[in-house]
Design an enzyme around this catalytic site. Structure first.
Site, mmCIF file in Angstrom:
data_model
loop_
_atom_site.group_PDB
_atom_site.id
_atom_site.type_symbol
_atom_site.label_atom_id
_atom_site.label_comp_id
_atom_site.label_asym_id
_atom_site.label_seq_id
_atom_site.Cartn_x
_atom_site.Cartn_y
_atom_site.Cartn_z
ATOM 1 N N TYR A 55 -53.941 -1.610 -12.656
ATOM 2 C CA TYR A 55 -52.576 -2.019 -13.260
ATOM 3 C C TYR A 55 -51.792 -0.997 -13.503
ATOM 4 C CZ TYR A 55 -53.216 -7.109 -13.780
ATOM 5 O OH TYR A 55 -53.169 -8.436 -13.595
ATOM 6 N N THR A 108 -37.377 -7.195 3.505
ATOM 7 C CA THR A 108 -38.963 -7.108 3.628
ATOM 8 C C THR A 108 -39.329 -5.909 4.385
ATOM 9 O OG1 THR A 108 -38.955 -8.438 5.812
ATOM 10 C CG2 THR A 108 -39.389 -9.783 3.677
#
Ligand code: DSN
Length: 427
Positions: free
Chosen positions: A50, A221
């Site tokens: 994380y 993208t």
């Protein structure tokens, strides 16, 4: 233990998908094949960590190596596109676009983008999308011939005064004149966002003009012509300020606004394995041979367009300048859906697509969209495009003849075997 031992059902599905990719002609223009190195990074331990925040300013401990990974991706994006700020955390193109709107607009503000059914994208203001539900959406279309209609854009801008103008497309076969879009935005003092998802790789190779220095924000993208993993980036100029300082919605503050829109605005922990794979793909795009790749994508698209037109196909705008084309099949007496299904049975993957001023339903439209990025990655060139044009014509002419379609599929397989894809891979 391997996936094949632990999870044979999943292993079977992955191997079948691998075979499908290896033995067919992948012509959906937004798809591509990543390198083994990108796959390796994507399957890495980056997924374990994380790391909410940005390099040097994370909410969790233990982020020192994730910082290195993200900085590699950011620095390479900046170098490749010539910008001073890059956010490489958006999980997808939709997330990048949502974050940009979240950064620059308040709910109820007006935005303007290209109608999906004329080649835009759902996040450019489609009424059922977030962009059309939480903002007032004005949609521009195209000229009768399928070209971007800057006159219409200007008159809609003057009438509705959007705060954000979005330019970019998913089914537009021509070059985009960013300067004209800037003129429209400047006339009403709007922000200009360029969504270059489809053409990012062509911008890198110099085959499409860049919006850098013209648009205020650029979204893209990473998995289309740029040939990276699924993911996205937001690019702009300027530098983010300290995270806690409050800022106004101004051009100077765009880097800060964008970073905050991603986290804490719309996302949590970045996908560090994805960021690592983006870093690898950007390094690949920085190599000289990527220029050649981009040039060949366009050469192949032009060769395929010429072949199809010789065979009586009616291409929107009469051809292509980039990696894709849209064929209106009305004169062939077959719908886009029927054609896409028949081509799929023949081993050729395309997608059904609306054409400008579409008279049919978007679920069974008049056209198909075809592109060359994935075929070019396999090493195919103009000669193969001619043959592919012939197969496309035959499959469409004989769309109800299973035997004929199966025959084409076998011929396609013989060709694809000459252009190996992931020869050492299996799951
Ligand atoms: N799904 C993409 C495409 O195919 O163009 C757009 O998001």
């Amino acid at each position: 233990m391997s996936i094949s031992t632990f999870d044979p059902e999943l292993s079977h599905a992955l191997n079948q998908e691998l075979t499908r990719e290896q033995s067919g002609l992948e012509m959906i223009p937004s798809e591509n094949f990543v390198s083994n190195e990108v796959l390796e990074a994507l399957g890495s331990i980056g997924t374990n960590k994380y790391s909410e925040g940005y390099p040097g300013a994370r909410y969790y401990s233990g982020c020192e190596w994730v910082d290195v990974i993200e900085n590699l991706a950011r620095d390479r994006a900046k170098q490749l596109f010539g910008v001073t700020h890059a956010n490489v955390q958006p999980a997808s193109g939709c997330a990048a676009n949502i974050a940009t709107m979240f950064a620059l607009l308040h709910p109820g503000d007006t935005l303007m983008g290209m109608n999906l059914f004329y080649g835009g994208h759902m996040t450019h203001g489609l009424p059922v999308n977030f962009s059309g539900r939480y903002y007032k959406s004005v949609q521009y279309t195209s000229t009768k011939e399928g070209y971007l209609d800057f006159e219409q854009m200007m008159s809609l801008a003057l009438e509705h005064k959007p705060k954000l103008i979005i330019v970019g497309a998913t089914a537009y076969p021509r070059l985009i004149d960013w300067q004209k879009a800037r003129e429209v935005a400047d006339t009403i003092g709007a922000f200009l966002m360029a969504d270059v998802s489809h053409i990012a790789g062509l911008i890198v190779s110099g085959d499409h003009p860049t919006p850098v220095g013209i648009a205020d924000v650029i979204t893209t993208t990473t998995h289309k012509t740029l040939r990276g993993p699924r993911g996205a980036m937001i690019l702009c100029n300027g530098n983010p300020s300290t995270p806690l300082k409050s800022v106004d919605v101004t051009k100077e503050n765009i880097p800060t606004l964008v970073d905050r829109a991603i986290i804490p605005g719309i996302q949590g922990g970045p996908h560090n394995h994805q960021t690592a794979a983006i870093a690898v793909a950007l390094k690949e795009a920085l190599q000289p041979d990527f220029q050649e790749y981009g040039h060949q994508i366009v050469k192949n698209a032009k060769a395929l367009a010429a072949e199809l037109m010789t065979r009586g196909f009616d291409l929107v705008t009469g051809g292509t300048d980039n990696h894709l084309m849209v064929a209106d099949l009305t004169n062939k007496g077959i719908s886009g859906k029927q054609a896409a299904l028949a081509l799929d049975r023949a081993g050729i993957t395309v997608n059904k697509n609306t054409v400008p001023f579409e008279p049919r339903s978007p679920f069974d439209p008049s056209g198909i969209r075809l592109g060359t990025p994935a075929l070019t990655t396999r090493g195919m060139k103009e000669e193969e495009m001619k043959q592919i044009g012939a197969w496309i014509e035959a499959a469409i002419e004989h769309y109800a003849d299973e035997q004929k379609l199966e025959g084409i599929r076998q011929e396609v397989k013989i060709m694809t075997d000459r252009f190996p894809l992931y020869p050492l891979l299996s799951y």
